[in-house]
Design a protein around this motif. Sequence first.
Motif, PDB file in Angstrom:
ATOM      1  N   UNK A 267       0.693  -1.136  -0.028  1.00 48.77           N
ATOM      2  CA  UNK A 267      -0.041  -0.168   0.011  1.00 48.77           C
ATOM      3  C   UNK A 267       0.863   1.518   0.084  1.00 48.77           C
ATOM      4  N   UNK A 268       1.966   1.093   0.594  1.00 50.11           N
ATOM      5  CA  UNK A 268       2.961   2.514   0.817  1.00 50.11           C
ATOM      6  C   UNK A 268       3.534   2.808  -0.671  1.00 50.11           C
ATOM      7  N   UNK A 269       3.745   1.550  -1.159  1.00 50.68           N
ATOM      8  CA  UNK A 269       4.481   1.854  -2.786  1.00 50.68           C
ATOM      9  C   UNK A 269       3.478   2.393  -3.578  1.00 50.68           C
ATOM     10  N   UNK A 270       2.360   1.593  -3.513  1.00 53.89           N
ATOM     11  CA  UNK A 270       1.091   2.321  -4.288  1.00 53.89           C
ATOM     12  C   UNK A 270       0.801   3.558  -3.969  1.00 53.89           C
ATOM     13  N   UNK A 271       0.924   4.243  -3.003  1.00 52.25           N
ATOM     14  CA  UNK A 271       0.635   5.359  -2.681  1.00 52.25           C
ATOM     15  C   UNK A 271       1.762   6.680  -2.862  1.00 52.25           C
ATOM     16  N   UNK A 272       2.935   6.101  -2.970  1.00 50.84           N
ATOM     17  CA  UNK A 272       4.164   7.033  -3.370  1.00 50.84           C
ATOM     18  C   UNK A 272       4.154   7.531  -4.753  1.00 50.84           C
TER      19      UNK A 272
ATOM     20  N   UNK B 254       9.729  10.072 -10.010  1.00 46.51           N
ATOM     21  CA  UNK B 254       8.577  10.589  -9.759  1.00 46.51           C
ATOM     22  C   UNK B 254       7.475  10.552 -10.864  1.00 46.51           C
ATOM     23  N   UNK B 255       6.186  10.297 -10.308  1.00 39.97           N
ATOM     24  CA  UNK B 255       5.263  10.590 -11.411  1.00 39.97           C
ATOM     25  C   UNK B 255       3.944  10.410 -10.322  1.00 39.97           C
ATOM     26  N   UNK B 256       2.678   9.865 -11.043  1.00 40.26           N
ATOM     27  CA  UNK B 256       1.538   9.940 -10.145  1.00 40.26           C
ATOM     28  C   UNK B 256       1.764   8.945  -9.139  1.00 40.26           C
ATOM     29  N   UNK B 257       1.002   8.963  -8.113  1.00 39.30           N
ATOM     30  CA  UNK B 257       1.133   7.872  -7.089  1.00 39.30           C
ATOM     31  C   UNK B 257       0.921   6.618  -7.840  1.00 39.30           C
ATOM     32  N   UNK B 258       1.876   5.591  -7.427  1.00 41.63           N
ATOM     33  CA  UNK B 258       1.851   4.057  -7.777  1.00 41.63           C
ATOM     34  C   UNK B 258       2.592   4.128  -9.221  1.00 41.63           C
ATOM     35  N   UNK B 259       3.520   4.948  -9.539  1.00 42.78           N
ATOM     36  CA  UNK B 259       3.996   4.785 -10.698  1.00 42.78           C
ATOM     37  C   UNK B 259       4.863   3.678 -10.549  1.00 42.78           C
TER      38      UNK B 259
ATOM     39  N   UNK C 166      14.288   4.322  -2.286  1.00 41.21           N
ATOM     40  CA  UNK C 166      13.734   4.945  -1.064  1.00 41.21           C
ATOM     41  C   UNK C 166      12.346   5.694  -1.537  1.00 41.21           C
ATOM     42  N   UNK C 167      11.306   5.369  -0.975  1.00 40.84           N
ATOM     43  CA  UNK C 167      10.224   5.798  -1.285  1.00 40.84           C
ATOM     44  C   UNK C 167       9.585   6.883  -0.182  1.00 40.84           C
TER      45      UNK C 167
END
Length: 213
Positions: A45-50, A69-74, A109-110
Amino acid sequence: MPREARMPSPDHTLTSLDELEALYGSPDPRSRAKETDQLTAPYRAFVEAAPFAVLATRGPDGLDCSPRGDAPGFVRVADPHTLLLPDRRGNNRIDSLRNILADPAVSLLFLIPGIGETLRVNGTARISTDPDLLDGFSVQGRVPRTILVIRIASVFFQCSRAVVRADLWNSDARARRDGVPTAGAMLAAASGDRHGGPAYDDGLADRVRATLY
């Protein structure tokens, strides 16, 4: 105002693991318990929100650390042991990719704005040009040139102390442009004024937005 720095004395340099462990003592048992060899449901869930991560690699010329970086869950989760990271448009230095060809070891590192904890992932990566995989990462009609397929070796969260000390997400404390060198100024200083300067800064924000993908 930053404190004036001085060179440390070599007489106070630690040179052995025994010295290091004597100084720091034993780690908190919870710091080991939080480490797993795959994504748990909360870690996924953390990865998918980052929306942001820092990719560390190493190669023949040394270490490299690259922002992604990109939209959350990139960064997508293929399975509990595998992450997929698209390589979006950049300056074509491809330092990270060069390093991975020589040494597949990577770290991620997210970070999530407003969240104190960060997530650390260590593993190995390979560079894929699978057309079906690339198509699945299309944004604005553009596909990345490559995808990093990252096999997870370990994953764990980092507590919020560093973010709290930095006051990182405090909008009132964020640095203003005054006193912070622009991209053009940094490029001019590094290149001996061959590149950069005000001409580089002029319209830079618009150029970045126009070339995101």
